[in-house]
Design a protein around this motif. Structure first.
Motif, PDB file in Angstrom:
ATOM      1  N   ARG A   1      -0.996  -2.580  18.157  1.00  0.00           N
ATOM      2  CA  ARG A   1       0.169  -2.785  18.874  1.00  0.00           C
ATOM      3  C   ARG A   1       0.603  -1.698  19.798  1.00  0.00           C
ATOM      4  O   ARG A   1       1.090  -1.858  21.056  1.00  0.00           O
ATOM      5  N   ALA A   2       0.160  -0.522  19.535  1.00  0.00           N
ATOM      6  CA  ALA A   2       0.276   0.441  20.148  1.00  0.00           C
ATOM      7  C   ALA A   2      -0.515   0.661  21.635  1.00  0.00           C
ATOM      8  O   ALA A   2      -0.078   0.805  22.877  1.00  0.00           O
ATOM      9  N   LEU A   3      -1.802  -0.091  21.529  1.00  0.00           N
ATOM     10  CA  LEU A   3      -2.284  -0.148  22.569  1.00  0.00           C
ATOM     11  C   LEU A   3      -1.900  -1.319  23.710  1.00  0.00           C
ATOM     12  O   LEU A   3      -2.402  -1.449  24.819  1.00  0.00           O
ATOM     13  N   SER A   4      -1.258  -2.500  23.148  1.00  0.00           N
ATOM     14  CA  SER A   4      -0.844  -3.821  23.876  1.00  0.00           C
ATOM     15  C   SER A   4       0.248  -3.146  24.989  1.00  0.00           C
ATOM     16  O   SER A   4       0.448  -4.116  25.786  1.00  0.00           O
ATOM     17  N   VAL A   5       0.772  -2.107  24.870  1.00  0.00           N
ATOM     18  CA  VAL A   5       1.585  -1.631  25.989  1.00  0.00           C
ATOM     19  C   VAL A   5       1.306  -1.279  27.058  1.00  0.00           C
ATOM     20  O   VAL A   5       1.823  -1.193  28.192  1.00  0.00           O
ATOM     21  N   PHE A   6      -0.096  -0.628  27.243  1.00  0.00           N
ATOM     22  CA  PHE A   6      -0.758  -0.129  28.430  1.00  0.00           C
ATOM     23  C   PHE A   6      -1.672  -1.334  29.259  1.00  0.00           C
ATOM     24  O   PHE A   6      -1.782  -2.263  28.863  1.00  0.00           O
TER      25      PHE A   6
ATOM     26  N   ARG B   1      -4.538  -5.474  27.310  1.00  0.00           N
ATOM     27  CA  ARG B   1      -5.278  -5.645  28.472  1.00  0.00           C
ATOM     28  C   ARG B   1      -6.192  -4.574  28.820  1.00  0.00           C
ATOM     29  O   ARG B   1      -6.963  -4.608  29.856  1.00  0.00           O
ATOM     30  N   VAL B   2      -6.222  -3.536  27.972  1.00  0.00           N
ATOM     31  CA  VAL B   2      -6.895  -2.536  28.209  1.00  0.00           C
ATOM     32  C   VAL B   2      -7.592  -2.100  26.760  1.00  0.00           C
ATOM     33  O   VAL B   2      -7.235  -2.643  25.810  1.00  0.00           O
ATOM     34  N   GLY B   3      -8.609  -1.437  26.969  1.00  0.00           N
ATOM     35  CA  GLY B   3      -9.324  -0.831  25.663  1.00  0.00           C
ATOM     36  C   GLY B   3      -9.705   0.711  25.655  1.00  0.00           C
ATOM     37  O   GLY B   3      -9.909   1.166  26.825  1.00  0.00           O
ATOM     38  N   LEU B   4      -9.749   1.224  24.536  1.00  0.00           N
ATOM     39  CA  LEU B   4     -10.272   2.545  24.407  1.00  0.00           C
ATOM     40  C   LEU B   4     -11.693   2.756  24.843  1.00  0.00           C
ATOM     41  O   LEU B   4     -12.410   3.712  25.196  1.00  0.00           O
TER      42      LEU B   4
END
Length: 407
Positions: free
Chosen positions: A379-384, A325-328
């Motif tokens: 995968r790491a990004l998907s939890v935020f 839901r978010v991105g860097l």
């Protein structure tokens, strides 16, 4: 003695004639296709029609006949999507709400049992809009790398394949509608102008104009036929190859893989000008494009006597990709094969830029998760979620640096 001299002279003349038939026009083709006069070649526009007409003239110049539904052309009309989750509807009715794209097809008929398809999309984003990563005032997106580069290399291969490697026929395709969802290639796959069961394999070139100093070349689809990896390796003495077995990806080869045709997609990587008005002809590596064209030609030559290639299904990595839901706000370096996820570009006013991350930084940890590759990064990004904050560790010039990211 005089007869021998005449024979030698005749052979030399024929050889010179054959050399004269091939002319490298890669730079010339890119220059035309990425000129402002074509206004970004958006599907259905006058600019795209001018590009299509130019490609037809190039095929005529090469003496290659048309193989569309209307000589060189294969038109398709569709109703654009109103939301990103629905499918595009093709229609036979031209209405105010519909758009008509044009595939351009040409065919070398060697009277062979099988055909090799060589393709590249020629449409781009016009003045921007959906798909553009540019935040400034309205401007032409010329798409020199994306994908005038691929079309230019396709035309170069068409010139090289005239009269050689005659154990296969060759269908050359310039696809429309790629930027709107692989529409042209999808339409052809459903409405082929040749027997698709007799297609040996398909080669796709999408963004092959920015070969970097380390000569990294990505090749996708290497698992779609058992022979691909060996042949790619046998002719490679110039590139650092990054191989991906999957036949599914965000370009036109996917349409052919989905009808059980082996595919190879060549790609030199994303960059900071991707989907921006700054993707211009003067930034392309033309020597690199020539080298890629020669490499693909060598691969085609090797496969000439292999008959119809065996097809093999591959794992669809996109189905395993986590949703986030978010991105860097970064462009990943898809050619990076080291540990972590290397940043190839940073978007304006996004979390990464605000935290001080830079192009070239390698993300090795995101929150509590270690990042070893692109999949672990996602995968790491998907939890935020929006409003969250976390620590990110990157390697900059080989040294660790920790920053706080606010999503």
């Amino acid at each position: 003695m005089k007869k021998i001299a005449l024979i030698i002279l005749f052979i030399s003349f024929i050889a010179c004639k054959q050399e004269d038939t091939y002319k490298n026009k890669i730079k010339e083709d890119v220059a035309f296709l990425s000129d402002d006069a074509l206004e970004g070649r958006k599907t259905g526009t006058q600019g795209e029609k001018k590009a299509a007409a130019y490609i037809v003239e190039r095929f005529k110049e090469l003496g290659i006949a048309g193989k569309g539904t209307d000589n060189y052309y294969q038109s398709f009309t569709f109703t654009p999507k109103t939301n990103p989750h629905e499918s595009v509807s093709y229609t036979t009715n031209n209405q105010d709400s519909t758009i008509t794209g044009i595939n351009v097809l040409a065919y070398i008929d060697n009277q062979a049992a099988n055909t090799v398809i060589i393709g590249a999309h020629y449409d781009h984003l016009g003045y921007g809009g959906e798909g553009s990563l540019y935040k400034g005032e309205k401007a032409i997106h010329n798409g020199a790398d994306d994908n005038a580069s691929g079309v230019a290399v396709m035309l170069d291969l068409a010139a090289k394949l005239k009269g050689v490697n005659t154990a296969n026929n060759y269908l050359f395709m310039a696809f429309s509608g790629e930027e709107m969802g692989l529409l042209g290639s999808n339409y052809f796959a459903k409405n082929p102008t040749i027997d698709s069961k007799a297609v040996s394999y398909m080669i796709n070139m999408d963004m092959v104009g920015r070969l970097k100093q380390d000569s990294t070349l990505a090749v996708y689809g290497t698992g779609t036929s058992p022979v691909f990896k060996q042949v790619l390796s046998a002719h490679n003495d110039k590139f650092k190859l990054v191989e991906n077995e999957s036949g599914v990806g965000p370009s036109d080869h996917t349409s052919f893989y989905l009808i059980d045709i082996p595919v190879l997609h060549f790609f030199t990587g994303q960059h900071e000008d991707y989907h921006k008005p700054s993707d211009d002809a003067d930034k392309l590596n033309y020597t690199g494009m020539e080298t890629i064209s020669s490499y693909i030609f060598d691969v085609i030559s090797d496969l000439d006597d292999n008959g119809k290639l065996a097809f093999r299904k591959t794992k669809n990595e996109s189905e395993e990709s986590p949703r986030f839901r978010v991105g860097l706000g970064v462009v990943p370096d898809y050619l990076y094969d080291g540990e972590g996820m290397r940043i190839d570009g940073v978007s304006e006013d996004k979390p990464a830029q605000k935290a001080g991350l830079e192009k070239g930084d390698v993300v090795v940890k995101l929150g509590d998760s270690t990042v070893t590759n692109m999949m672990s990064y996602m995968r790491a990004l998907s939890v935020f979620d929006t409003g969250d904050s976390t620590k990110v560790t990157v390697k900059r010039n080989g040294k660790p640096l920790e920053v706080t990211i606010n999503f």
